[in-house]
Design a protein around this motif. Structure first.
Motif, PDB file in Angstrom:
ATOM      1  N   GLU A   1     -71.149  15.091 126.669  1.00  0.00           N
ATOM      2  CA  GLU A   1     -71.195  13.395 126.394  1.00  0.00           C
ATOM      3  C   GLU A   1     -71.573  13.440 124.933  1.00  0.00           C
ATOM      4  OE1 GLU A   1     -74.168  12.153 129.155  1.00  0.00           O
ATOM      5  OE2 GLU A   1     -72.201  11.843 130.771  1.00  0.00           O
ATOM      6  N   LYS A   2     -72.469  14.071 124.357  1.00  0.00           N
ATOM      7  CA  LYS A   2     -73.075  13.899 123.055  1.00  0.00           C
ATOM      8  C   LYS A   2     -71.948  14.320 122.187  1.00  0.00           C
ATOM      9  CE  LYS A   2     -77.254  12.510 123.968  1.00  0.00           C
ATOM     10  NZ  LYS A   2     -77.728  11.203 123.524  1.00  0.00           N
ATOM     11  N   MET A   3     -71.375  15.414 122.274  1.00  0.00           N
ATOM     12  CA  MET A   3     -70.322  16.074 121.303  1.00  0.00           C
ATOM     13  C   MET A   3     -69.125  14.996 121.178  1.00  0.00           C
ATOM     14  SD  MET A   3     -70.673  20.021 121.998  1.00  0.00           S
ATOM     15  CE  MET A   3     -69.131  20.320 121.502  1.00  0.00           C
TER      16      MET A   3
ATOM     17  N   SER B   1     -68.890  11.799 122.093  1.00  0.00           N
ATOM     18  CA  SER B   1     -69.170  10.489 121.900  1.00  0.00           C
ATOM     19  C   SER B   1     -68.585   9.671 120.559  1.00  0.00           C
ATOM     20  CB  SER B   1     -70.430   9.878 122.138  1.00  0.00           C
ATOM     21  OG  SER B   1     -71.481  10.496 121.252  1.00  0.00           O
ATOM     22  N   PRO B   2     -68.725  10.540 119.678  1.00  0.00           N
ATOM     23  CA  PRO B   2     -68.232  10.021 118.301  1.00  0.00           C
ATOM     24  C   PRO B   2     -66.480   9.713 118.420  1.00  0.00           C
ATOM     25  CG  PRO B   2     -69.654  12.071 117.645  1.00  0.00           C
ATOM     26  CD  PRO B   2     -69.393  11.846 119.336  1.00  0.00           C
ATOM     27  N   LEU B   3     -65.823  10.244 119.507  1.00  0.00           N
ATOM     28  CA  LEU B   3     -64.530  10.347 119.486  1.00  0.00           C
ATOM     29  C   LEU B   3     -64.136   8.805 119.968  1.00  0.00           C
ATOM     30  CD1 LEU B   3     -63.219  13.651 120.845  1.00  0.00           C
ATOM     31  CD2 LEU B   3     -63.162  12.805 118.475  1.00  0.00           C
ATOM     32  N   ALA B   4     -65.204   8.471 120.555  1.00  0.00           N
ATOM     33  CA  ALA B   4     -65.033   6.980 121.025  1.00  0.00           C
ATOM     34  C   ALA B   4     -64.806   5.651 120.145  1.00  0.00           C
ATOM     35  CB  ALA B   4     -66.152   6.424 121.808  1.00  0.00           C
ATOM     36  N   TRP B   5     -65.062   6.162 118.876  1.00  0.00           N
ATOM     37  CA  TRP B   5     -64.628   5.040 117.641  1.00  0.00           C
ATOM     38  C   TRP B   5     -63.374   4.970 117.583  1.00  0.00           C
ATOM     39  CZ3 TRP B   5     -68.025   1.986 114.933  1.00  0.00           C
ATOM     40  CH2 TRP B   5     -69.363   2.156 115.254  1.00  0.00           C
TER      41      TRP B   5
END
Length: 81
Positions: free
Chosen positions: A71-73, A75-79
Protein backbone atom coordinates in the motif's frame (compact mmCIF):
# COMPACT_ATOMS: atom_id res chain seq x y z
CA UNK A 1 -17.78 10.00 -8.02
CA UNK A 2 -21.51 9.99 -7.69
CA UNK A 3 -23.82 11.67 -5.22
CA UNK A 4 -27.60 11.38 -5.34
CA UNK A 5 -30.05 13.50 -3.35
CA UNK A 6 -33.64 12.29 -2.94
CA UNK A 7 -33.71 10.60 -6.38
CA UNK A 8 -34.00 14.12 -7.79
CA UNK A 9 -30.51 15.60 -7.98
CA UNK A 10 -27.38 13.75 -9.08
CA UNK A 11 -23.80 15.02 -9.03
CA UNK A 12 -21.43 13.02 -11.24
CA UNK A 13 -17.79 13.83 -11.88
CA UNK A 14 -14.18 13.68 -10.82
CA UNK A 15 -13.71 16.89 -8.83
CA UNK A 16 -13.26 17.15 -5.10
CA UNK A 17 -14.42 20.37 -3.50
CA UNK A 18 -10.95 21.82 -2.97
CA UNK A 19 -8.79 24.39 -4.74
CA UNK A 20 -6.56 21.83 -6.43
CA UNK A 21 -9.37 19.90 -8.12
CA UNK A 22 -11.43 22.90 -9.13
CA UNK A 23 -8.76 25.37 -10.18
CA UNK A 24 -5.45 23.64 -10.82
CA UNK A 25 -6.62 20.33 -12.30
CA UNK A 26 -9.65 21.81 -14.07
CA UNK A 27 -11.85 18.90 -13.01
CA UNK A 28 -15.56 19.10 -13.59
CA UNK A 29 -18.78 17.70 -12.21
CA UNK A 30 -22.10 17.31 -13.95
CA UNK A 31 -25.29 18.21 -12.08
CA UNK A 32 -28.43 16.43 -13.24
CA UNK A 33 -31.98 17.06 -12.12
CA UNK A 34 -34.98 14.96 -12.92
CA UNK A 35 -36.77 11.69 -12.55
CA UNK A 36 -35.39 8.66 -14.41
CA UNK A 37 -31.71 9.56 -14.19
CA UNK A 38 -31.86 10.25 -10.47
CA UNK A 39 -33.82 7.07 -9.85
CA UNK A 40 -31.31 4.94 -11.81
CA UNK A 41 -28.34 6.46 -9.98
CA UNK A 42 -30.11 5.95 -6.64
CA UNK A 43 -30.61 2.26 -7.50
CA UNK A 44 -26.95 1.98 -8.48
CA UNK A 45 -25.78 3.47 -5.17
CA UNK A 46 -28.16 1.27 -3.17
CA UNK A 47 -26.87 -1.82 -4.99
CA UNK A 48 -23.27 -0.92 -4.20
CA UNK A 49 -24.09 -0.34 -0.53
CA UNK A 50 -25.96 -3.67 -0.36
CA UNK A 51 -22.96 -5.50 -1.87
CA UNK A 52 -20.45 -3.87 0.49
CA UNK A 53 -19.36 -4.90 3.96
CA UNK A 54 -18.16 -2.97 6.98
CA UNK A 55 -14.52 -3.11 7.95
CA UNK A 56 -13.85 -2.51 11.63
CA UNK A 57 -10.71 -0.59 12.64
CA UNK A 58 -9.29 -3.72 14.32
CA UNK A 59 -9.64 -5.67 11.07
CA UNK A 60 -7.95 -2.89 9.11
CA UNK A 61 -5.03 -2.83 11.56
CA UNK A 62 -4.59 -6.63 11.27
CA UNK A 63 -3.65 -6.46 7.56
CA UNK A 64 -0.45 -8.33 6.87
CA UNK A 65 2.93 -6.64 6.71
CA UNK A 66 3.25 -7.31 2.98
CA UNK A 67 -0.12 -5.68 2.27
CA UNK A 68 0.83 -2.58 4.28
CA UNK A 69 4.20 -2.31 2.54
CA UNK A 70 2.59 -2.66 -0.91
CA UNK A 71 0.00 0.00 0.00
CA UNK A 72 2.78 2.45 0.91
CA UNK A 73 4.85 1.63 -2.16
CA UNK A 74 1.97 1.82 -4.65
CA UNK A 75 0.09 4.81 -3.21
CA UNK A 76 2.10 7.36 -5.28
CA UNK A 77 0.69 5.71 -8.42
CA UNK A 78 -2.77 6.94 -7.42
CA UNK A 79 -1.72 10.38 -8.73
CA UNK A 80 -1.71 8.94 -12.24
CA UNK A 81 -5.08 7.16 -12.10
Amino acid sequence: KLMVLDCTWALLGSANFDQRSLHRNFELNLVLQGGPVGERFEALVEGEVAASRSVRPEEHHRRGLLVRILEKMLSPLAWFL
